[in-house]
Design an enzyme around this catalytic site. Structure first.
Site, mmCIF file in Angstrom:
data_model
loop_
_atom_site.group_PDB
_atom_site.id
_atom_site.type_symbol
_atom_site.label_atom_id
_atom_site.label_comp_id
_atom_site.label_asym_id
_atom_site.label_seq_id
_atom_site.Cartn_x
_atom_site.Cartn_y
_atom_site.Cartn_z
ATOM 1 N N SER A 164 -6.946 -0.309 6.616
ATOM 2 C CA SER A 164 -7.797 -1.455 6.878
ATOM 3 C C SER A 164 -8.328 -1.378 8.315
ATOM 4 O O SER A 164 -8.821 -0.332 8.730
ATOM 5 C CB SER A 164 -7.037 -2.762 6.599
ATOM 6 O OG SER A 164 -7.921 -3.859 6.522
ATOM 7 N N GLU B 259 -13.170 3.832 2.098
ATOM 8 C CA GLU B 259 -12.857 2.732 1.180
ATOM 9 C C GLU B 259 -13.503 1.458 1.693
ATOM 10 O O GLU B 259 -13.623 1.238 2.886
ATOM 11 C CB GLU B 259 -11.346 2.603 0.999
ATOM 12 C CG GLU B 259 -10.559 2.277 2.245
ATOM 13 C CD GLU B 259 -10.216 0.804 2.359
ATOM 14 O OE1 GLU B 259 -10.512 0.042 1.419
ATOM 15 O OE2 GLU B 259 -9.645 0.426 3.404
ATOM 16 N N HIS C 248 -7.623 -0.803 -0.241
ATOM 17 C CA HIS C 248 -7.138 -2.161 -0.461
ATOM 18 C C HIS C 248 -6.748 -2.470 -1.904
ATOM 19 O O HIS C 248 -6.337 -3.587 -2.206
ATOM 20 C CB HIS C 248 -8.193 -3.167 -0.004
ATOM 21 C CG HIS C 248 -8.338 -3.266 1.477
ATOM 22 N ND1 HIS C 248 -8.985 -2.302 2.227
ATOM 23 C CD2 HIS C 248 -7.907 -4.204 2.359
ATOM 24 C CE1 HIS C 248 -8.960 -2.652 3.499
ATOM 25 N NE2 HIS C 248 -8.311 -3.787 3.613
#
Length: 338
Positions: A110, A241, A308
């Protein structure tokens, strides 16, 4: 050359919050994760920033940076493992002491992936894109998540193989505790834009596209210099991502990356599963991937175990890799080569 840290038994793991800290109501989760690692023989050192959270950050940028610098340059910590991601890690980059960082694993994803990529690009020290610390608080981990220890224990000159997961988690169910934290219910299927088989070789780089895109044009995002100075012109495999971008923003970002030269000397792109990718006027993520594959004339994979939508592989920024997909199942073989 790329320098690889090495995870050993009994090391001291430093926990600091360069992005989000942990609010009081979640302190038990963090303590539980720390206790799980203690049970496995690791020593834990908790920084001050992890216990506070206000206005989208754990502490002011210079405070977060100072604690991270201390862990990365000192002798008392062997690995740095933030509790989770966040929003404003980019604020600390200008305060980081890159020139004096020691070879220590940094593990996370993240917002943490912005830090990971910047450290590897600026220093040649390999960094690890993988599980968050708080997601290790369960009684056990699924095989894909648990692989982080084996990957980080790989020695220079050796290799480590990871397989695509059997199942993934469709949605977060934090109010329904699981012994392994995740609720893995959906069958994993790695997809290819065209064809049924693919084999890609190159050096891995990547992270959460929402945040790493902000390195473009800064001193911390010079991919060309990294390629010349650290990997001697070897091709790059990008793993990306998407946390929150709709498909138009994803497309804009990928074009920005292309125009900035990030996809020069690239051998392929891997996209993680995403619960974002909201279509815009019928424009889907699959459309974005297909356009990118056509423009770059490169293989593009998607819905891989990254990001995620857990579980995720542990992918090493800077490592050589061979990525293979056949019949919707994949492997990633990483070589810890200088």
């Amino acid at each position: 050359m790329i320098r690889y840290p090495h995870l050993k038994e009994g090391i001291t793991i430093g926990v600091t919050a360069p992005s989000y800290g942990v609010k009081a109501e979640y302190h038990d989760r963090l303590k539980q994760a720390g206790n799980r690692l203690k049970e496995q023989g690791y020593r834990m050192e908790f920084g001050e920033t992890i216990w506070t959270q206000n206005k989208a950050k754990s502490a002011p940028a210079h405070v977060r940076a100072a604690e991270f610098n201390e862990m990365m340059t000192g002798e008392h910590v062997d690995m740095v493992f933030p509790p989770w991601g966040g929003e404003l890690l980019i604020e600390i980059l200008e305060f980081l002491d890159f020139d004096h960082f020691k070879e220590k694993w940094i593990l996370g994803y993240s917002d943490i992936s912005l830090l990971l990529l910047a450290v590897t690009l600026c220093t040649g020290i390999a960094t690890a894109h993988g599980t968050n610390l708080v997601d290790l608080r369960g009684e056990f981990s699924d095989p894909t998540t648990a692989k982080w220890k084996e990957v980080l224990s790989t020695r220079m000159g050796k290799s480590v193989l990871q397989h695509s997961s059997e199942k993934y988690q469709r949605e977060w169910s934090r109010d329904e505790p699981s012994a392994c934290i995740f609720h893995l219910t959906e069958s994993t299927s790695w997809k290819i834009v065209s064809g049924s088989k693919v084999n890609i070789k190159g050096r891995l780089l990547g992270g959460c596209i929402d945040v790493i895109r902000h390195l473009i044009g800064t001193p911390y995002g010079n991919v060309g210099e990294f390629q010349k100075n650290y990997i001697h012109g070897e091709p790059i495999i990008w793993f990306l991502e998407n946390c929150e971008l709709n498909t138009a923003d994803l497309r804009r970002t990928l074009v920005h990356m292309k125009l900035a030269g990030w996809f020069d000397h690239c051998s392929g792109l891997l996209f993680g599963r995403s619960s974002a990718n909201q279509s815009v006027d019928g424009y889907s993520a699959e459309d974005v991937y297909a356009e990118l594959a056509e423009e770059l004339k490169l293989p593009v994979l998607y819905d891989i175990d990254c990001g995620h939508v857990p579980p995720q592989m542990t992918l090493i920024n800077g490592a050589q890799a061979v990525v293979e997909v056949s019949e919707n199942q994949g492997t990633v073989l990483q070589f810890f080569s200088p």
